[in-house]
Motif scaffolding. Sequence first.
Motif, PDB file in Angstrom:
ATOM      1  N   VAL A 199       0.835  -1.204   0.000  1.00  0.00           N
ATOM      2  CA  VAL A 199       0.000   0.000   0.000  1.00  0.00           C
ATOM      3  C   VAL A 199       0.868   1.252   0.000  1.00  0.00           C
ATOM      4  O   VAL A 199       0.594   2.215  -0.728  1.00  0.00           O
ATOM      5  CB  VAL A 199      -0.934  -0.006   1.234  1.00  0.00           C
ATOM      6  CG1 VAL A 199      -1.741   1.293   1.295  1.00  0.00           C
ATOM      7  CG2 VAL A 199      -1.844  -1.212   1.197  1.00  0.00           C
ATOM      8  N   TYR A 242      -1.526   2.955   8.220  1.00  0.00           N
ATOM      9  CA  TYR A 242      -2.367   1.959   7.552  1.00  0.00           C
ATOM     10  C   TYR A 242      -3.821   2.092   7.979  1.00  0.00           C
ATOM     11  O   TYR A 242      -4.743   2.046   7.153  1.00  0.00           O
ATOM     12  CB  TYR A 242      -1.847   0.553   7.856  1.00  0.00           C
ATOM     13  CG  TYR A 242      -0.760   0.106   6.908  1.00  0.00           C
ATOM     14  CD1 TYR A 242      -1.086  -0.472   5.677  1.00  0.00           C
ATOM     15  CD2 TYR A 242       0.581   0.269   7.228  1.00  0.00           C
ATOM     16  CE1 TYR A 242      -0.093  -0.882   4.799  1.00  0.00           C
ATOM     17  CE2 TYR A 242       1.585  -0.138   6.360  1.00  0.00           C
ATOM     18  CZ  TYR A 242       1.233  -0.711   5.141  1.00  0.00           C
ATOM     19  OH  TYR A 242       2.210  -1.098   4.261  1.00  0.00           O
ATOM     20  N   GLN A 243      -4.046   2.251   9.284  1.00  0.00           N
ATOM     21  CA  GLN A 243      -5.416   2.346   9.784  1.00  0.00           C
ATOM     22  C   GLN A 243      -6.118   3.592   9.247  1.00  0.00           C
ATOM     23  O   GLN A 243      -7.322   3.574   9.006  1.00  0.00           O
ATOM     24  CB  GLN A 243      -5.409   2.335  11.302  1.00  0.00           C
ATOM     25  CG  GLN A 243      -5.013   0.977  11.878  1.00  0.00           C
ATOM     26  CD  GLN A 243      -4.745   1.019  13.365  1.00  0.00           C
ATOM     27  OE1 GLN A 243      -4.962   2.033  14.008  1.00  0.00           O
ATOM     28  NE2 GLN A 243      -4.267  -0.091  13.913  1.00  0.00           N
ATOM     29  N   GLY A 246      -7.617   2.863   5.905  1.00  0.00           N
ATOM     30  CA  GLY A 246      -8.669   1.866   5.818  1.00  0.00           C
ATOM     31  C   GLY A 246      -8.246   0.459   6.185  1.00  0.00           C
ATOM     32  O   GLY A 246      -9.090  -0.446   6.244  1.00  0.00           O
ATOM     33  N   TYR A 247      -6.959   0.235   6.465  1.00  0.00           N
ATOM     34  CA  TYR A 247      -6.459  -1.112   6.756  1.00  0.00           C
ATOM     35  C   TYR A 247      -6.498  -1.329   8.268  1.00  0.00           C
ATOM     36  O   TYR A 247      -5.501  -1.196   8.976  1.00  0.00           O
ATOM     37  CB  TYR A 247      -5.057  -1.301   6.176  1.00  0.00           C
ATOM     38  CG  TYR A 247      -5.065  -1.287   4.668  1.00  0.00           C
ATOM     39  CD1 TYR A 247      -5.128  -2.470   3.937  1.00  0.00           C
ATOM     40  CD2 TYR A 247      -5.066  -0.076   3.970  1.00  0.00           C
ATOM     41  CE1 TYR A 247      -5.176  -2.457   2.552  1.00  0.00           C
ATOM     42  CE2 TYR A 247      -5.118  -0.053   2.580  1.00  0.00           C
ATOM     43  CZ  TYR A 247      -5.175  -1.243   1.880  1.00  0.00           C
ATOM     44  OH  TYR A 247      -5.225  -1.238   0.511  1.00  0.00           O
ATOM     45  N   GLU A 273      -0.460  -6.268   6.161  1.00  0.00           N
ATOM     46  CA  GLU A 273      -1.361  -5.194   5.776  1.00  0.00           C
ATOM     47  C   GLU A 273      -2.836  -5.547   5.976  1.00  0.00           C
ATOM     48  O   GLU A 273      -3.645  -4.697   6.372  1.00  0.00           O
ATOM     49  CB  GLU A 273      -1.121  -4.805   4.312  1.00  0.00           C
ATOM     50  CG  GLU A 273       0.253  -4.184   4.089  1.00  0.00           C
ATOM     51  CD  GLU A 273       0.472  -3.755   2.651  1.00  0.00           C
ATOM     52  OE1 GLU A 273       1.173  -2.757   2.432  1.00  0.00           O
ATOM     53  OE2 GLU A 273      -0.078  -4.435   1.748  1.00  0.00           O
ATOM     54  N   GLU A 275      -6.774  -6.488   4.925  1.00  0.00           N
ATOM     55  CA  GLU A 275      -7.700  -5.993   3.913  1.00  0.00           C
ATOM     56  C   GLU A 275      -8.129  -4.563   4.224  1.00  0.00           C
ATOM     57  O   GLU A 275      -8.133  -4.132   5.383  1.00  0.00           O
ATOM     58  CB  GLU A 275      -8.939  -6.897   3.841  1.00  0.00           C
ATOM     59  CG  GLU A 275      -8.629  -8.327   3.407  1.00  0.00           C
ATOM     60  CD  GLU A 275      -9.862  -9.204   3.444  1.00  0.00           C
ATOM     61  OE1 GLU A 275     -10.689  -9.014   4.366  1.00  0.00           O
ATOM     62  OE2 GLU A 275     -10.009 -10.072   2.560  1.00  0.00           O
ATOM     63  N   LYS A 276      -8.554  -3.883   3.187  1.00  0.00           N
ATOM     64  CA  LYS A 276      -9.051  -2.520   3.347  1.00  0.00           C
ATOM     65  C   LYS A 276     -10.532  -2.555   3.703  1.00  0.00           C
ATOM     66  O   LYS A 276     -11.310  -3.292   3.096  1.00  0.00           O
ATOM     67  CB  LYS A 276      -8.848  -1.729   2.054  1.00  0.00           C
ATOM     68  CG  LYS A 276      -9.255  -0.273   2.152  1.00  0.00           C
ATOM     69  CD  LYS A 276      -8.992   0.451   0.849  1.00  0.00           C
ATOM     70  CE  LYS A 276      -9.388   1.915   0.937  1.00  0.00           C
ATOM     71  NZ  LYS A 276      -9.154   2.633  -0.335  1.00  0.00           N
ATOM     72  N   ASP A 278     -14.174  -0.326   4.411  1.00  0.00           N
ATOM     73  CA  ASP A 278     -14.920   0.902   4.168  1.00  0.00           C
ATOM     74  C   ASP A 278     -16.037   1.040   5.202  1.00  0.00           C
ATOM     75  O   ASP A 278     -16.456   0.059   5.831  1.00  0.00           O
ATOM     76  CB  ASP A 278     -15.526   0.899   2.758  1.00  0.00           C
ATOM     77  CG  ASP A 278     -14.461   0.963   1.679  1.00  0.00           C
ATOM     78  OD1 ASP A 278     -13.427   1.616   1.911  1.00  0.00           O
ATOM     79  OD2 ASP A 278     -14.666   0.339   0.619  1.00  0.00           O
ATOM     80  N   ALA A 306     -13.290   5.251   3.144  1.00  0.00           N
ATOM     81  CA  ALA A 306     -12.407   4.253   3.741  1.00  0.00           C
ATOM     82  C   ALA A 306     -12.290   4.545   5.232  1.00  0.00           C
ATOM     83  O   ALA A 306     -12.249   5.709   5.648  1.00  0.00           O
ATOM     84  CB  ALA A 306     -11.039   4.292   3.081  1.00  0.00           C
ATOM     85  N   SER A 308     -10.893   5.369   8.764  1.00  0.00           N
ATOM     86  CA  SER A 308      -9.717   6.133   9.191  1.00  0.00           C
ATOM     87  C   SER A 308      -9.779   6.314  10.697  1.00  0.00           C
ATOM     88  O   SER A 308     -10.720   6.917  11.222  1.00  0.00           O
ATOM     89  CB  SER A 308      -9.663   7.494   8.498  1.00  0.00           C
ATOM     90  OG  SER A 308      -8.697   8.323   9.124  1.00  0.00           O
ATOM     91  N   GLN A 343     -15.576  -6.701   4.486  1.00  0.00           N
ATOM     92  CA  GLN A 343     -14.762  -5.483   4.419  1.00  0.00           C
ATOM     93  C   GLN A 343     -15.586  -4.209   4.608  1.00  0.00           C
ATOM     94  O   GLN A 343     -15.251  -3.157   4.076  1.00  0.00           O
ATOM     95  CB  GLN A 343     -13.994  -5.415   3.087  1.00  0.00           C
ATOM     96  CG  GLN A 343     -13.014  -6.548   2.910  1.00  0.00           C
ATOM     97  CD  GLN A 343     -12.367  -6.561   1.541  1.00  0.00           C
ATOM     98  OE1 GLN A 343     -12.479  -7.534   0.794  1.00  0.00           O
ATOM     99  NE2 GLN A 343     -11.699  -5.483   1.195  1.00  0.00           N
TER     100      GLN A 343
END
Length: 762
Positions: A199, A242-243, A246-247, A273, A275-276, A278, A306, A308, A343
């Motif tokens: 990412v 990362y968070q 969205g991860y 990492e 998954e992302k 939403d 996404a 955050s 996700q």
Amino acid sequence: MNQAPRFASPLFGLLLAFFAGLSVTAQAQEEQIVREIEIEYDGPKTIAEQRIRALLATKVGQPYSNESVEQDIRNLLGSGDVENARVLAQPLADGLKLIIVVSTRAGLGDIDFIGNSKFSNKRLLREVDLEVGDPVSELKLVEARDKIQQMYFNDGFPDVVIDYRVEQMDAEGLSRLVFTIDEGDKTIVDEIRFNGNTVFSDGELRDVMQTSERGLLSFITRSGVIDNAELENDIDRIEEAYQNAGYLKAEVTEFERVRVSRKKVDLEVTIFEGEKFDVAAIEFTGMQVFTEEEIRPALTLLAGDAYSAAKLSADVGLIQDYYGSRGYADVRVDPVIRDAGPQLLRIIYEISEGGVSYVGKVNIEGNTKTKDKVLRREVSLLPGDILNAVELRTSKNRLENLDYFSEVEVFPSATGATNYKDINVIVNEKNTGKVSFQVALNSIESIFGDVSVSQTNFDITNWPSFTGGGQRFDAALRYGTERRDFSIGLTEPWFLGQKLSVGGEAYFRDKFFLSDRFDQREIGVNFTVRKPIDGFSFVSATYTVQQISLDDFDSSASPELRAEEGDFFQNRLGLNYVRDSRDDLLTPRRGSRVQLGTEVSGLGDVETYGFSAEAIKFYNLRWDTILSLQGDLRIKDGWGDDPPIFERLFLGGQRTMRGFDFRDVGPKDSTGEPLGGGTALFASAEYTFPIIQAVRGAVFYDVGFVNTDSYDFDTGDYNSNYGIGLRLQLPFFGPVSLNYGIPIEADEFNDSDGRFSFAFGF
């Protein structure tokens, strides 16, 4: 009908007599004059009697005061020299004798270091700022240990372990202090590598970290130095990055040091990492006073975005502020994250509103020097006001910005009255006086020395300490090859109890750097009144009375320039509006500064007026790059004759047109000497980018003109340049600005050669 026991009445009378006697005794003491103060030591005498007396607010010849005695005890205990203190009052025929009984701390008889090979005992002793004879203060010992530890950290010893012990010596009242040091190995970061990242690139992740690779200027910037605590924070920073993208389940699974030589290591970071995710929906529970529709438009994390963590935290604070600013000081907002499918996440804000609170009392504690009123005027809430949590935080920020205190706590506490809370302000004072010596250098004024004395918590009425009133005192002497200045000034930021700053300054200035053909001297005073409008803006008025002398003209000076010779008495009034929303004064990344001004001179030898408009805007772009756009328009005119040369406008040099010499853009005489003009317009664009820690590169473009006549906006004789530069933040020296400007368009008196300009040590 029941009767009270027979002994109740005599007992009640005795109690009344006892408390009445206490009251009379206290009142009688308050009316007595202190005739003598005696110091007694409970234990070894390790602190001189003169030191004890210097800490006392109570003086011989003054009336006895309970408040003064309480302040004495606070001063003694707060000094760090005294472990315990009590005050006894002994009646005399004509007043009172006070006996101050103190238990002083043991003194240092010896200071030793064990296990140190990198730094000598002499170097460490100089760093810890302890001397034989000092009292043994636990706070100072902890500070000394931390200073030694920081020395090792800064030199690349991240695993150093430092402890200390205090041993009794044979001599009474003396102790030996021993620091034991386990230095560990020197460790410098050579390379930082990442595994598992798709990412973010390696470079993007390095930018997130505070720990950096060793660079060419590491001896200045300290790049490559490892701080173990900062390494732990770097793990959190990577995971947060990362968070915030969205991860949600991303984590650093391994953070390893790989030694590549005796002093160098590589850092190898392995990342999972995941998954992302939403956001599928944003929901609220527990809301009764307000509605979702009132809060939802202000949220930053929305359905469809996404996930955050940073936005989630910001929105929790936003909801708390919405309630807190309306008196709901006990509101609680708990974000709950629920699964909403593959996700996808549901964000639920669970809100416990509480009730409206009001301000009871405002309690001030910890200020031993600063007057209560100096703190109270920065607290924007008064008894009876709705307890606005945002204003409470603003008050804390204002107290911190005074820079009088090392710690500031502002918090509400429950009272006996329903829906009322007291505001508690607890501070820990620090030294606000400063004497500084520095040598500075720039391409305009050459090299000069600067000596300044300042006290930011000055009190002109509090002799002999002159502290505690919240005023500002400054005195400065600058002496160099191209200028010699002296100034002394005093500012009262709250004149007559209003948020109105009133100040004055007296000065002497020899400005040899303005021209090679003559010298300019200014002697005068100015008075300034400044009134804030809001958190970003203020208006000010400055009245200046000064004598200006233009003399020592060179024999090669032209007749046009010689016509300026003489002495001028000037009365000048200037009015300014300033709005400054920059996020930092040294390296602004966001915000702007706008200044509009006008000034007029009369009732003397100078009869001129002028206008100015300045603006600069900062944009923080990707990869921590910064774009700044600046514009500056100035006009000067005379009521009859042309303005004298010291009132005219110039461009060129380090602060404006960087491809031209100082003041060289604009009208000149027959010899090429700058004469200045009546209209000046300047614009600039600068783009800076990080190179290594504390070093930024810059590219810039400047354009502008100076025309002889006022209100002449003909751009036919404009000048322009482009260039490159460096912006450094050096320890001990402060900001350094280096520029190399190359003219693009130049008038007949300027060539197209590049010019180097710099400012060092400001």
